[in-house]
Design an enzyme around this catalytic site. Structure first.
Site, PDB file in Angstrom:
ATOM      1  N   ASP A  92       0.912  -1.300  -0.069  1.00 55.81           N
ATOM      2  CA  ASP A  92       0.029  -0.220  -0.197  1.00 55.81           C
ATOM      3  C   ASP A  92       0.769   1.460   0.045  1.00 55.81           C
ATOM      4  O   ASP A  92       2.223   1.093   0.197  1.00 55.81           O
ATOM      5  CB  ASP A  92      -1.020   0.019   1.236  1.00 55.81           C
ATOM      6  N   ASP A 124       1.333 -17.781  -3.771  1.00 55.36           N
ATOM      7  CA  ASP A 124       1.898 -16.773  -4.610  1.00 55.36           C
ATOM      8  C   ASP A 124       1.138 -16.153  -5.608  1.00 55.36           C
ATOM      9  O   ASP A 124       1.091 -16.298  -6.945  1.00 55.36           O
ATOM     10  CB  ASP A 124       3.278 -17.228  -5.240  1.00 55.36           C
ATOM     11  N   GLU A 147       2.188 -10.362   0.877  1.00 54.69           N
ATOM     12  CA  GLU A 147       2.669  -8.747   0.707  1.00 54.69           C
ATOM     13  C   GLU A 147       4.043  -8.556   0.895  1.00 54.69           C
ATOM     14  O   GLU A 147       4.484  -9.496   1.282  1.00 54.69           O
ATOM     15  CB  GLU A 147       1.683  -7.876   1.598  1.00 54.69           C
ATOM     16  N   HIS A 163       2.190  -8.975  -3.259  1.00 53.87           N
ATOM     17  CA  HIS A 163       0.983  -8.055  -3.202  1.00 53.87           C
ATOM     18  C   HIS A 163       1.862  -6.692  -3.129  1.00 53.87           C
ATOM     19  O   HIS A 163       1.950  -6.246  -2.147  1.00 53.87           O
ATOM     20  CB  HIS A 163      -0.031  -8.294  -2.189  1.00 53.87           C
TER      21      HIS A 163
HETATM   22  O1  9MR Z   1       2.487  -6.549   9.214  1.00 48.78           O
HETATM   23  C1  9MR Z   1       1.031  -6.414   9.801  1.00 48.78           C
HETATM   24  C2  9MR Z   1       0.874  -7.576  10.603  1.00 48.78           C
HETATM   25  O2  9MR Z   1       1.385  -7.889  11.731  1.00 48.78           O
HETATM   26  C3  9MR Z   1      -0.826  -7.459  10.846  1.00 48.78           C
HETATM   27  O3  9MR Z   1      -1.262  -8.654  11.338  1.00 48.78           O
HETATM   28  C4  9MR Z   1      -1.653  -6.845   9.999  1.00 48.78           C
HETATM   29  C5  9MR Z   1      -2.991  -7.047  10.147  1.00 48.78           C
HETATM   30  O4  9MR Z   1      -3.006  -5.835  11.062  1.00 48.78           O
HETATM   31  O5  9MR Z   1      -1.147  -5.709   9.250  1.00 48.78           O
HETATM   32  C6  9MR Z   1       0.190  -6.007   8.767  1.00 48.78           C
HETATM   33  O6  9MR Z   1       0.599  -4.657   8.400  1.00 48.78           O
HETATM   34  C7  9MR Z   1       0.112  -4.130   7.145  1.00 48.78           C
HETATM   35  C8  9MR Z   1      -0.077  -2.803   7.380  1.00 48.78           C
HETATM   36  O7  9MR Z   1      -1.403  -2.462   8.522  1.00 48.78           O
HETATM   37  C9  9MR Z   1      -0.394  -1.980   6.060  1.00 48.78           C
HETATM   38  N1  9MR Z   1       0.484  -2.025   5.370  1.00 48.78           N
HETATM   39  C10 9MR Z   1       0.703  -3.221   4.997  1.00 48.78           C
HETATM   40  C11 9MR Z   1       0.963  -4.275   6.019  1.00 48.78           C
HETATM   41  C12 9MR Z   1       1.856  -5.603   5.652  1.00 48.78           C
HETATM   42  O8  9MR Z   1       0.617  -6.380   5.539  1.00 48.78           O
HETATM   43  O1  9MR Z   2      -3.583  -3.743  -0.231  1.00 51.07           O
HETATM   44  C1  9MR Z   2      -3.756  -3.457   1.055  1.00 51.07           C
HETATM   45  C2  9MR Z   2      -2.681  -4.082   1.805  1.00 51.07           C
HETATM   46  O2  9MR Z   2      -1.777  -3.247   1.796  1.00 51.07           O
HETATM   47  C3  9MR Z   2      -3.023  -4.320   3.448  1.00 51.07           C
HETATM   48  O3  9MR Z   2      -2.185  -5.141   3.916  1.00 51.07           O
HETATM   49  C4  9MR Z   2      -4.456  -5.034   3.340  1.00 51.07           C
HETATM   50  C5  9MR Z   2      -5.001  -5.036   4.689  1.00 51.07           C
HETATM   51  O4  9MR Z   2      -5.191  -3.545   5.458  1.00 51.07           O
HETATM   52  O5  9MR Z   2      -5.531  -4.262   2.778  1.00 51.07           O
HETATM   53  C6  9MR Z   2      -5.077  -4.333   1.157  1.00 51.07           C
HETATM   54  O6  9MR Z   2      -6.008  -3.717   0.540  1.00 51.07           O
HETATM   55  C7  9MR Z   2      -7.415  -4.360   0.206  1.00 51.07           C
HETATM   56  C8  9MR Z   2      -8.478  -3.571   1.177  1.00 51.07           C
HETATM   57  O7  9MR Z   2      -8.077  -3.685   2.487  1.00 51.07           O
HETATM   58  C9  9MR Z   2      -9.952  -4.147   0.856  1.00 51.07           C
HETATM   59  N1  9MR Z   2     -10.010  -4.104  -0.617  1.00 51.07           N
HETATM   60  C10 9MR Z   2      -8.899  -4.901  -1.488  1.00 51.07           C
HETATM   61  C11 9MR Z   2      -7.496  -4.237  -1.052  1.00 51.07           C
HETATM   62  C12 9MR Z   2      -6.499  -4.568  -2.252  1.00 51.07           C
HETATM   63  O8  9MR Z   2      -6.643  -6.046  -2.127  1.00 51.07           O
END
Ligand code: 9MR
Ligand code: 9MR
Ligand code: ZN
Length: 544
Positions: free
Chosen positions: A154, A515, A524, A469
C-alpha cells in the site's frame, strides 16, 4: 518425493542439510560436469508439526568446493540448483536494500537508478489533519509531509513501522559496516556516505516531519482507504495525518537517538537535529501516559494498533541513555522499570523490546550497570536457547512452532535469526558457532528449505515467488517483480479472499501461503520484512 534446500546457496564452511519427504540415498551432483561429488543416506524421519509431515535430513556438509550443484534422490528426484561459495549473499543483500529505494515516495524514480521501474514523483500534495477531513472543513490547513518509503504494497506511511525498519537497518550498519560497501546506484551514490545510510536518511527526513510541535509523533500518514491497484503517481486521494500515539512517539525517540550516534561522523548537523528531536519526543513521553491508536470507523488503511507502549518506552530509554549521557540518571531509572515489564526478545513492530536489549548489550562498558546488563543478557540467552531447541525439533530446521505462523511469519523467522546473531556476537568459540549455525538455518528456511519449496525473496532462487501483493508490481506492466522483496509468507489463518478460497481449511501453517498478487495476508511485502533479512545477510557476509 521432493527435496528442499536453500536455493540461493551455502557458504563453503558451514553445515549443509537439505530435507526430503521420503527416506532415500542421495547424490550431490556438480552442474558443470553432471558428476556426483558426494553421496549419503537420509537421517531418521522427523515429524514436523508446522508442516504436518514427516521429513528426512540429507546432510551434505562435506561439499565445500565452490560451484553449482543439485541433489538427486535414488528415485531420480532433483532439488533446485544451488551455489556453494564465499560471496554468495552479496547480490541478495544489495537487492534487498535497493528494494527500499523503490518505495521512495515524493520523488521521481529516474531510469538511471530505477531502470524499467522508473516512475514520476508520487504523493506530492500536502496533507491535511484527519479531523479536518472528517469534519469536511473548507480550506483546511495543509502540511508538508512529503517523502519517506511506502510502507508495503500500500502507499501508507506509518511511524512505528518506519522506526522498526530503521532499527534493523541502522543496527545492521553499526554492527557490520563492512557489509555495506557496494554502491546501490541510487541518486546519492558516490557521496561521502555508505548508500544504506543515504537510503535510511530518506526515511529519517520524512519521519522528522511526523513530529508535532509539542514533541508527540503522528501515528500514520495514509489515505482514508487503500488505493486501488494503480501506480503511486496516479493516486490522488488526499493524505491524512492521523493522531499522535505514544508508541509512535517512543519509537521515534529511540530511532532519532540511535541515528544521532550513527550519523555523527557523516552528517553532524543532522545528528544534532536528530538528538534534539529525540529529546523533545522524550519530554512528551514523560508528560503523557499510554495513547493508543485505532482507525476511525470506515477508514481501512493499516492500523498498527498496540495495547502496550512499555516496550517502545524501554527501547527509547535505552537509546537515550547512550545518546544523551547528560541526563543518564532519568533514562536509566525508566529503563529499569520498563525492563521488568517487557519481553526483551522481540524485534517486531508490536514488541520492539529486543532493540532495547540490543542497545544495552552492545553499549560500551560502564554505560549501563553490570547487573542490569547481566539480567538482560540472561533473558536474551534463555530465549536463544529456546530457539535452538525449537530448531532441533523441527524437521525443516526452523525455530518456529505451528502457532508462530502469524501474518508476516517471515519477519518472525528473521527476527529470531537476529536474536541468535546477537548471542553469537556475545560469546566465543563453539558456543558462538551454535548460535551462528542456528541463525543461518533461519535464512535457509527463508530461501527455500521449507515445505512449499519456495524462496521467499523475489529474484533469488530457482523457485522464487513472483507475484507480491504490491501496487506498483501489479500495475507497472512489467512481468518480473523488482528483485529483493521478502514476502510476508505463510499465515496460519489467511484472511484475504484468494487465500481463503485456494488454501483448504486445516492446511498446516507452514503451507498456508499462496504466490498470488491479491493475497495480502500471505504475500505482501513491507519495509520491515526486508530489514531484518538485511541484518542477517549483513552478518553472514562478514569475512567474505
Ligand atoms: O504486518 C502487519 C501484521 O502484523 C498485521 O497482522 C496485519 C493486520 O493488522 O497488518 C500488517 O501490516 C500491514 C499494514 O497494516 C498496512 N501495510 C501493509 C502491512 C503488511 O501487510
Ligand atoms: O493492499 C492492502 C494491503 O496493503 C493491506 O495489508 C490489506 C489489509 O489492510 O489491505 C489491502 O487492501 C485491500 C483492502 O483492505 C480491501 N479491498 C481490497 C484491497 C486490495 O486487495
Ligand atoms: Zn508515494
Amino acid at each position: 518425493m521432493a527435496i528442499y534446500l536453500n536455493q540461493e546457496g551455502y557458504l563453503t564452511n558451514v553445515k549443509k542439510v537439505a530435507v526430503s519427504t521420503k527416506a532415500c540415498t542421495f547424490q550431490v551432483m556438480d552442474v558443470s560436469s553432471n558428476k556426483s561429488v558426494a553421496e549419503g543416506r537420509s537421517g531418521a524421519g522427523v515429524f514436523d508439526e508446522a508442516a504436518g509431515e514427516e521429513v528426512f535430513a540429507l546432510d551434505f556438509s562435506g561439499v565445500r568446493k565452490p560451484g553449482k550443484y543439485y541433489i538427486q534422490g535414488d528415485d531420480g528426484t532433483r532439488s533446485h540448483t544451488f551455489t556453494v561459495g564465499d560471496k554468495i549473499y552479496a547480490g541478495l543483500h544489495k537487492d534487498m536494500i535497493k528494494a527500499l529505494y523503490f518505495q521512495r515516495c515524493g520523488c521521481e524514480l529516474k531510469a538511471e537508478h530505477a531502470g524499467v521501474y522508473a516512475h514520476e514523483a508520487c504523493h506530492i500534495a500536502p496533507a491535511i489533519l484527519l479531523e479536518d477531513y472528517m469534519a469536511g472543513t473548507e480550506n483546511p490547513e495543509t502540511y508538508d509531509l512529503c517523502g519517506g518509503w511506502h510502507d508495503a504494497g500500500d502507499f501508507g506511511r506509518y511511524s512505528t513501522a518506519a522506526s522498526v525498519a530503521l532499527g534493523h537497518l541502522l543496527y545492521a550498519y553499526k554492527l557490520f559496516p563492512e557489509s555495506f560497501k557496494d554502491s546501490l546506484q541510487i541518486p546519492e551514490s558516490g557521496n561521502d556516505m555508505p548508500d544504506v545510510l543515504n537510503e535510511c536518511l530518506y526515511e529519517l527526513a520524512w519521519l522528522i516531519k511526523m513530529q508535532r510541535e509539542d514533541g508527540g509523533v503522528y501515528h500514520k500518514l495514509t489515505a482514508w482507504s487503500h488505493a486501488p491497484f494503480i501506480m503511486p503517481q496516479e493516486d490522488h486521494d488526499p493524505f491524512l495525518i492521523y493522531p499522535v500515539s505514544s508508541m509512535a512517539t517512543a519509537d521515534y525517540a529511540a530511532i532519532m537517538a540511535l541515528a544521532s550516534g550513527i550519523y555523527k561522523d557523516f552528517r553532524p548537523e543532522f545528528a544534532k537535529e536528530a538528538l534534539e528531536k529525540a529529546k523533545k519526543a522524550w519530554n512528551w513521553l514523560e508528560n503523557n501516559s499510554y495513547v493508543g491508536f485505532k482507525n476511525p470507523e470506515g477508514s481501512n488503511t493499516g492500523e498498527y494498533d498496540d495495547v502496550c507502549d512499555e516496550d517502545e518506552r524501554f527501547w527509547a530509554a535505552c537509546e537515550m541513555q547512550k545518546a544523551d549521557p547528560a541526563n543518564a540518571k532519568v533514562y536509566l531509572e525508566r529503563a529499569k522499570v520498563y525492563a521488568e515489564k517487557v519481553s526483551k526478545v522481540d524485534f517486531g513492530w508490536t514488541d520492539v523490546s529486543a532493540f532495547g536489549s540490543l542497545a544495552v548489550l552492545t553499549a560500551e562498558e560502564g554505560l549501563f550497570p553490570a547487573e542490569f546488563v547481566k539480567d538482560i543478557s540472561n533473558v536474551v540467552f534463555a530465549e536463544a536457547d529456546r530457539l535452538v531447541a525449537l530448531q532441533n525439533n523441527s524437521g525443516y530446521g526452523v525455530a518456529m512452532k505451528a502457532q508462530d505462523y502469524v501474518w508476516g511469519s517471515n519477519m518472525v523467522v528473521c527476527n529470531r535469526g537476529m536474536l541468535l546473531v546477537l548471542c553469537a556476537l556475545k560469546c566465543k568459540d563453539v558456543q558462538a558457532d551454535v548460535y551462528k549455525e542456528a541463525a543461518l538455518s533461519q535464512l535457509h528456511y527463508l530461501l527455500g528449505k521449507n515445505a512449499l519449496d519456495v524462496s521467499y525473496v523475489t529474484g533469488h532462487g530457482e523457485n522464487a515467488y513472483k507475484n507480491p501483493h504490491n501496487r506498483p508490481t501489479a500495475s507497472d506492466g512489467i512481468d518480473e517483480p523488482m528483485p529483493g522483496w521478502v514476502s510476508g509468507g505463510p499465515f496460519k489463518a489467511p484472511c484475504d479472499a484468494v487465500a481463503m478460497e485456494k488454501i483448504p481449511v486445516g492446511t498446516p501453517p507452514m503451507k498456508c501461503y499462496i504466490d498470488h498478487v491479491d493475497s495480502y495476508s500471505t504475500n505482501e511485502i513491507t519495509i520491515y520484512w526486508n530489514s531484518p533479512a538485511i541484518f542477517m545477510t549483513a552478518f553472514f557476509m562478514q569475512g567474505e
